[in-house]
Design an enzyme around this catalytic site. Structure first.
Site, short mmCIF file in Angstrom:
data_model
loop_
_atom_site.label_atom_id
_atom_site.label_comp_id
_atom_site.label_asym_id
_atom_site.label_seq_id
_atom_site.Cartn_x
_atom_site.Cartn_y
_atom_site.Cartn_z
N ARG A 193 0.82 -1.22 0.00
CA ARG A 193 0.00 0.00 0.00
C ARG A 193 0.85 1.27 0.00
NH1 ARG A 193 -2.62 -3.70 2.95
NH2 ARG A 193 -1.61 -3.00 4.85
N GLU A 216 5.09 -10.00 15.97
CA GLU A 216 4.51 -10.52 17.21
C GLU A 216 4.83 -12.02 17.33
OE1 GLU A 216 0.27 -10.37 19.59
OE2 GLU A 216 0.35 -9.79 17.48
#
Ligand code: AMP
Length: 170
Positions: free
Chosen positions: A58, A95
């Site tokens: 993006r 994560e």
């Protein structure tokens, strides 16, 4: 212009617990998309930028448009195995697990003034890895710019002394 009304919250995408900031309503509004590029164009036009470095995918939407507006070069940062020429790589922690980003070895010359641009600053891992890539390539990062900054995730801290700018904050 009320850009926030053009950002759609999508809960539990791409996985449970994440509220995804969907920029496609903003892209669908031609006047709003143009206004974003004009705002950033006004901010960066007299800064002597050589290139905009943007992250897949993006970041490419805004990076390509802004580079064209300013008449500066565009440099893609991509996931491993996508760039065809010799690359520099940086790995960063997610994560769960790790990810790697690449830039072409010959994309930046020593001292080039660079703007890093992406759609969303979240935890800052992506932007920090990009910053390391640009600095290893010899670039001088003028600012890291994001359309959206999720300030509660403190991504800015990972960018240390690099100036950070964003248009929309949450
Ligand atoms: P981070 O490395 O955590 O700062 O994540 C930044 C990258 O992940 C950006 O390229 C964003 O496109 C994407 N991203 C992370 N969190 C979100 C979110 N809540 N909504 C939309 N995109 C996100």
């Amino acid at each position: 212009m009320d850009f926030k009304s053009l950002i759609r919250d999508v809960p539990d995408f791409p996985k449970k617990g994440i509220v995804f900031k969907d920029i496609t309503p903003l892209l669908k509004d031609g006047a709003a998309f143009q206004e974003i590029i004009k705002l950033l164009g006004a901010r960066y036009k007299n800064q002597g930028l050589k290139s905009i470095v943007a992250m897949e995918s993006r970041g490419f939407i805004f990076g390509g448009a802004l580079a064209t507006f300013l008449g500066v070069s565009f440099i893609p940062v991509r996931k491993p195995g996508k760039l065809p020429w010799k690359t520099i790589q940086e790995t960063y922690e997610l994560e769960y697990g790790k990810d790697t980003l690449e830039i072409h070895q010959d994309s930046i010359s020593k001292g080039d003034k660079i703007l890093i641009l992406d759609d969303v600053l979240a935890t800052g891992g992506t932007a920090a890895a990009t910053l390391r890539l640009v600095e290893r390539a010899g670039g001088n990062v003028v600012e890291a710019c994001f359309i959206i900054n999720l300030t509660f995730l403190n991504g800015r801290e990972k960018l240390k002394s690099t100036p950070v700018h964003s248009i929309i904050q949450y």
